[in-house]
Design a protein around this motif. Structure first.
Motif, PDB file in Angstrom:
ATOM      1  N   ASP A 281     -25.596  10.297  21.352  1.00 35.27           N
ATOM      2  CA  ASP A 281     -25.813   9.560  22.598  1.00 35.27           C
ATOM      3  C   ASP A 281     -25.482   8.079  22.458  1.00 35.27           C
ATOM      4  O   ASP A 281     -25.741   7.297  23.380  1.00 35.27           O
ATOM      5  CB  ASP A 281     -27.278   9.694  23.048  1.00 35.27           C
ATOM      6  CG  ASP A 281     -27.644  11.141  23.344  1.00 35.27           C
ATOM      7  OD1 ASP A 281     -26.762  11.897  23.775  1.00 35.27           O
ATOM      8  OD2 ASP A 281     -28.828  11.502  23.149  1.00 35.27           O
TER       9      ASP A 281
ATOM     10  N   ARG B 254     -37.744   2.956  22.342  1.00 34.58           N
ATOM     11  CA  ARG B 254     -36.879   2.876  23.508  1.00 34.58           C
ATOM     12  C   ARG B 254     -36.412   1.438  23.729  1.00 34.58           C
ATOM     13  O   ARG B 254     -37.091   0.487  23.344  1.00 34.58           O
ATOM     14  CB  ARG B 254     -37.592   3.385  24.761  1.00 34.58           C
ATOM     15  CG  ARG B 254     -37.939   4.862  24.713  1.00 34.58           C
ATOM     16  CD  ARG B 254     -38.704   5.282  25.966  1.00 34.58           C
ATOM     17  NE  ARG B 254     -38.993   6.715  25.978  1.00 34.58           N
ATOM     18  CZ  ARG B 254     -38.202   7.629  26.511  1.00 34.58           C
ATOM     19  NH1 ARG B 254     -37.068   7.263  27.107  1.00 34.58           N
ATOM     20  NH2 ARG B 254     -38.510   8.913  26.474  1.00 34.58           N
TER      21      ARG B 254
ATOM     22  N   ARG C  18     -25.998   0.857  30.801  1.00 28.38           N
ATOM     23  CA  ARG C  18     -26.619   2.095  31.297  1.00 28.38           C
ATOM     24  C   ARG C  18     -26.927   3.039  30.149  1.00 28.38           C
ATOM     25  O   ARG C  18     -28.016   3.649  30.098  1.00 28.38           O
ATOM     26  CB  ARG C  18     -25.684   2.771  32.306  1.00 28.38           C
ATOM     27  CG  ARG C  18     -25.595   2.072  33.640  1.00 28.38           C
ATOM     28  CD  ARG C  18     -24.917   2.970  34.663  1.00 28.38           C
ATOM     29  NE  ARG C  18     -23.570   3.357  34.241  1.00 28.38           N
ATOM     30  CZ  ARG C  18     -22.464   2.696  34.573  1.00 28.38           C
ATOM     31  NH1 ARG C  18     -22.549   1.589  35.321  1.00 28.38           N
ATOM     32  NH2 ARG C  18     -21.270   3.109  34.176  1.00 28.38           N
ATOM     33  N   GLN C  19     -26.017   3.180  29.211  1.00 21.70           N
ATOM     34  CA  GLN C  19     -26.229   4.102  28.087  1.00 21.70           C
ATOM     35  C   GLN C  19     -27.383   3.643  27.213  1.00 21.70           C
ATOM     36  O   GLN C  19     -28.195   4.452  26.750  1.00 21.70           O
ATOM     37  CB  GLN C  19     -24.942   4.217  27.257  1.00 21.70           C
ATOM     38  CG  GLN C  19     -24.969   5.316  26.210  1.00 21.70           C
ATOM     39  CD  GLN C  19     -24.863   6.704  26.802  1.00 21.70           C
ATOM     40  OE1 GLN C  19     -24.595   6.864  27.998  1.00 21.70           O
ATOM     41  NE2 GLN C  19     -25.064   7.716  25.983  1.00 21.70           N
TER      42      GLN C  19
ATOM     43  N   LEU D 249     -30.088   1.769  28.008  1.00 17.14           N
ATOM     44  CA  LEU D 249     -31.400   1.888  28.650  1.00 17.14           C
ATOM     45  C   LEU D 249     -31.837   3.337  28.824  1.00 17.14           C
ATOM     46  O   LEU D 249     -33.045   3.611  28.863  1.00 17.14           O
ATOM     47  CB  LEU D 249     -31.379   1.182  30.011  1.00 17.14           C
ATOM     48  CG  LEU D 249     -31.255  -0.343  29.975  1.00 17.14           C
ATOM     49  CD1 LEU D 249     -31.088  -0.910  31.375  1.00 17.14           C
ATOM     50  CD2 LEU D 249     -32.458  -0.976  29.290  1.00 17.14           C
ATOM     51  N   SER D 250     -30.888   4.259  28.928  1.00 20.41           N
ATOM     52  CA  SER D 250     -31.271   5.642  29.232  1.00 20.41           C
ATOM     53  C   SER D 250     -31.223   6.586  28.031  1.00 20.41           C
ATOM     54  O   SER D 250     -31.994   7.550  27.989  1.00 20.41           O
ATOM     55  CB  SER D 250     -30.360   6.190  30.338  1.00 20.41           C
ATOM     56  OG  SER D 250     -28.999   6.130  29.937  1.00 20.41           O
ATOM     57  N   HIS D 251     -30.371   6.309  27.040  1.00 19.45           N
ATOM     58  CA  HIS D 251     -30.179   7.309  25.984  1.00 19.45           C
ATOM     59  C   HIS D 251     -30.390   6.788  24.567  1.00 19.45           C
ATOM     60  O   HIS D 251     -30.643   7.591  23.669  1.00 19.45           O
ATOM     61  CB  HIS D 251     -28.762   7.902  26.074  1.00 19.45           C
ATOM     62  CG  HIS D 251     -28.517   8.673  27.340  1.00 19.45           C
ATOM     63  ND1 HIS D 251     -29.084   9.894  27.601  1.00 19.45           N
ATOM     64  CD2 HIS D 251     -27.759   8.369  28.428  1.00 19.45           C
ATOM     65  CE1 HIS D 251     -28.685  10.335  28.789  1.00 19.45           C
ATOM     66  NE2 HIS D 251     -27.883   9.422  29.322  1.00 19.45           N
TER      67      HIS D 251
END
Length: 220
Positions: A139, A168, A188-189, A191-193
């Motif tokens: 990820d 996180r 985006r990557q 913060l989410s993965h």
């Protein structure tokens, strides 16, 4: 021959009296028969009565409530300001303290006396920075932006991420980026993965920053 000098007979003539009676009687009779035509008697109509409703008497007003006034607390009387006697100028002169006796020698070359040891502050344990969790290595790479793919453009993004105690990403800051499309895809990557092992100080998890570099390369 002598004339008859006797005066006529004085008295009421019966013929004249009879004529007067007849005339007066005829006038009275005419008045009697003419009276009903000349006099009109007005009679009031019969009095009609009907019941008139009477409004009920108004309800009596409630008695006024007694007004209670709160008792005001008496104003406190300020205490008299004590009069401080003035201190003579001579008393304001600081009194010198006697010097602290230092260690003395007893002739043997050894100094005698007491010494106070200054405590040494305990150094903080070093901070072990966060590391990317190898279980989430697939990820790490963001998706290639479509507009950059159509332009056949490659790029590189360097970011600083704040890793929380749960591993996180809490915040992402851009250091450099080839384009805004590469930067937005990386943000985006992250913060989410992205997942990390959190930083620790003396075995206690702690938030810490880490710099990451991502390359975007087109595959032939």
């Amino acid at each position: 021959m002598y004339a008859d000098r006797r005066s006529p007979r004085q008295g009421l003539d019966p013929r004249s009296a009879g004529i007067a009676l007849v005339v007066n009687g005829a006038a009275i009779t005419a008045l009697i028969f003419a009276a009903p035509d000349m006099v009109t008697i007005r009679r009031d109509p019969p009095l009609r009565t009907y019941p008139v409703p009477i409004d009920p008497p108004p309800e009596p007003l409630p008695p006024p409530k007694p007004v209670t006034r709160a008792r005001q607390a008496p104003h406190p009387v300020p205490a008299p300001i004590p009069i401080v006697p003035s201190i003579p100028r001579a008393d304001l002169t600081p009194t010198p303290f006697p010097p602290t006796p230092g260690p003395t020698s007893d002739g043997t070359g050894m100094a005698t006396g007491t010494a106070t040891a200054t405590p040494t502050p305990t150094p903080m344990p070093p901070l072990v920075g966060p590391q990317f969790d190898p279980r989430y290595v697939r990820d790490l790479q963001p998706d290639y932006p479509p507009e950059e793919t159509r332009a056949s453009r490659q790029g590189r993004v360097i970011v600083r991420v704040l890793v929380g105690v749960d591993g996180r990403v809490r915040q992402v800051e851009k250091t450099s980026a080839t384009s805004d499309a590469f930067w937005r895809a990386t943000q985006r990557q992250a913060l989410s993965h992205w997942r990390f092992t959190p930083a620790t100080r003396g075995g206690v998890p702690e938030e810490a920053w880490r710099t990451m570099a991502i390359s975007f390369v087109l595959q032939e």
